[in-house]
Scaffold this active site. Structure first.
Site, PDB file in Angstrom:
ATOM      1  CG  HIS A 143      -0.503   0.021   2.530  1.00  7.78           C
ATOM      2  ND1 HIS A 143      -0.228   1.194   3.194  1.00  7.78           N
ATOM      3  CD2 HIS A 143      -0.217  -0.969   3.407  1.00  7.78           C
ATOM      4  CE1 HIS A 143       0.193   0.916   4.422  1.00  7.78           C
ATOM      5  NE2 HIS A 143       0.222  -0.386   4.580  1.00  7.78           N
ATOM      6  CD  GLU A 190      -3.196  -1.535   5.523  1.00  8.40           C
ATOM      7  OE1 GLU A 190      -3.386  -2.546   6.209  1.00  8.40           O
ATOM      8  OE2 GLU A 190      -2.700  -0.503   6.007  1.00  8.40           O
ATOM      9  CD  GLU A 191      -1.448   2.004   7.766  1.00 12.09           C
ATOM     10  OE1 GLU A 191      -2.127   1.410   8.625  1.00 12.09           O
ATOM     11  OE2 GLU A 191      -0.254   1.753   7.543  1.00 12.09           O
TER      12      GLU A 191
HETATM   13 ZN   LIG Z   1       0.730  -1.420   6.302  1.00 12.36          ZN
END
Ligand SMILES: [Zn+2]
Ligand SMILES: *[C@@H]1O[C@H](CO)[C@@H](O)[C@H](O)[C@H]1NC(C)=O
Ligand SMILES: *[C@@H]1O[C@H](CO)[C@@H](O)[C@H](O)[C@H]1NC(C)=O
Ligand SMILES: *[C@@H]1O[C@H](CO)[C@@H](O)[C@H](O)[C@H]1NC(C)=O
Ligand SMILES: *[C@@H]1O[C@H](CO)[C@@H](O)[C@H](O)[C@H]1NC(C)=O
Ligand SMILES: *[C@@H]1O[C@H](CO)[C@@H](O)[C@H](O)[C@H]1NC(C)=O
Length: 450
Positions: free
Chosen positions: A289, A335-336
């Protein structure tokens, strides 16, 4: 890092355009012995990839490319201009690298900004505390929240002491068990505290050890439960407040957070390919990511994963190899925030799931690898073990269990693992610590990280 590249590169030997192929249909018709022999026949190609990545002109390439990006752009939080700048740079990089079908797939992503934040213990003594607000947390009123603390070590203790929580700041001093278990306190801590009437929650950082460093991460509010401000504190402060509380000390904290949620922002998953020669519709996906948190450069999490995934394609292209199946790089966005880009990608592409041969994600940090984690049937695992033998020259041959990751779990949960057909495996990769980059393998070995 370069060992890792090698590693992904070698993995794709399975798709290379020489000898026979291994695909799910083939497997049912071929004996394991035949498959094993085919894999062994790729030994020379594996060595070529290893040599290029570890000793040849690609020796430090992924490190240098990553260093340039993180030094230039800096942190890349979801919803930020920096993230979009990084995506545009990567789009250009991948085109300049001569990869095929380079394109961006639009995604709407959360936009949260931390703002100014601080916490100070007022009673029993003045102590300024290091904190990091948690992603998606609301802020406090401008004057902050000043309240007595209730320290608990578990959700069970919070339930038992629910009447004491009203009007207080709940401090979680949960012990570290493992990431997956303990991170529930970071994710659910605020909602659980709000249910029993707390004004805010502070969570002991989810870390196995600490040098007075708070760790950020995402948290989730629940529908119908009040939203309260929430931040991580250090392991040291959580332990200290636990000790104070057990001595019967009253603890009072003032918490100020300027955090704010903005409307969703426009972003993209970034995609590039080397199109397969024989089965172009079939996909082997490698990924990492591009987004990061705001309080670092995002080199470890997950710049390293993103760049070694790119490097896998670069190496294969440099050697003039063309896989039988399409090798697809996806650099996820957001993603986070809970795999937002990956979820959208899955929704858009799941209709083709039967043509996804393998899904790989690299998001464990950047260390010296010893092997990879794998989820798939036992038959698939046996094949993986044969593939990993090709990495004997760099001693990265282990196949662990429980390959999982935010950005590929959608595919894994789609149910293919555990079936006879090895159509979806998941892999995660152990990285070479960045500081080892550039060292000869023989010396790196002695610094093996575990
Ligand atoms: Zn990560
Ligand atoms: C790495 O070390 C090995 C063994 O000591 C040596 O043969 C090789 O030439 C070295 N490679 C580089 C690039 O220094
Ligand atoms: C699904 O795969 C086909 C080729 O088999 C391709 O034409 C199509 O674009 C793919 N769809 C998606 C959403 O990826
Ligand atoms: C998968 O690929 C095959 C060709 O290899 C194609 O015939 C088939 O339509 C594809 N399936 C999907 C769901 O895209
Ligand atoms: C190879 O790696 C294993 C762990 O994966 C380690 O125990 C062993 O010492 C390594 N061998 C060499 C020669 O470095
Ligand atoms: C890679 O970096 C190391 C350490 O900085 C250096 O000694 C080596 O010459 C570099 N290799 C290449 C191919 O640039």
């Amino acid at each position: 890092m370069k060992f890792l590249l090698t590693f992904i590169g070698v993995f794709h030997l399975l798709s290379l355009n020489s000898g026979k192929t291994i695909c799910k249909n083939d497997i049912s018709q071929r004996t394991f012995q035949e498959i094993k022999e085919e894999i062994a026949s790729y030994g020379d190609v594996a060595k070529e990839i290893i040599n290029l990545a570890v000793y040849g002109k690609a020796q430090n390439r992924s490190y240098d490319r990553l260093a340039l990006l993180v030094d230039t752009v800096g942190p890349r939080p979801s919803g930020s201009k920096n993230l979009e700048k990084a995506i545009q740079i990567m789009y250009q990089n991948l085109q300049e690298d001569g990869l095929e079908n380079v394109h961006l797939e639009p995604v709407k992503i959360p936009h949260w900004e931390r703002g100014e934040e601080f916490a100070v213990m007022l009673v029993p003594r003045i102590h300024k505390m290091a904190i990091l607000g948690l992603g998606s947390s609301i802020g406090t009123p401008p004057e902050g929240i000043t309240a007595e603390v209730l320290v608990v070590t578990s959700f069970e203790e919070l339930q038992r002491r629910a009447p004491e929580a009203r009007g207080k700041i709940v401090v979680y001093n949960q012990p570290y068990i493992n990431y997956a278990t303990t991170v529930q306190y970071r994710v659910q801590g605020a909602a659980e505290a709000a249910k029993v009437g707390a004004l805010a929650s502070l969570i002991r950082s989810v870390a196995s050890f600490s040098i007075y460093s708070p760790h950020t991460g995402v948290q989730e509010y629940q529908d119908g439960v009040p939203k309260i401000p929430t931040a991580c504190i250090t392991v040291e402060d959580a332990e200290m407040m636990s000790r104070m509380a057990s001595r019967g000390n009253k603890i009072v904290i003032q918490l100020k957070m300027g955090a704010k949620n903005y409307p969703d922002a426009d972003s993209f998953n970034t995609v590039a390919e080397i199109i397969g020669s024989k089965y172009p519709e079939q996909v082997v996906l490698v990924s990492g990511h591009l987004d990061s948190w705001d309080v670092g450069q995002g080199a470890m999490d997950d710049g390293g994963g993103a760049f070694i995934s790119w490097e896998a394609l670069s190496l294969i292209k440099d050697l003039g190899l063309r896989p039988k199946r399409t090798l697809r790089l996806v650099l996820w966005t957001a993603e986070e925030q809970g795999g937002v880009g990956a979820f959208q990608y899955y929704q858009l592409h799941k209709a083709n799931i039967s043509n996804y041969s393998l899904v790989m994600e690299s998001d464990l940090g950047t260390f010296l690898p010893s092997g990879l984690q794998f989820t798939g049937s036992e038959k698939a695992r046996a094949i993986m073990e044969e593939v990993m033998r090709l990495l004997q020259p760099v001693n990265i041959t282990q196949v662990f269990r429980a390959g999982e990751g935010t950005d590929i779990n959608f595919w894994i949960q789609a149910g293919v693992p555990g079936t006879f057909s090895p159509s979806i495996f998941s892999l995660q990769i152990f990285y070479i610590q960045q500081c080892l980059q550039g060292l000869n393998l023989s010396s790196a070995r002695t610094l093996f990280w575990k």
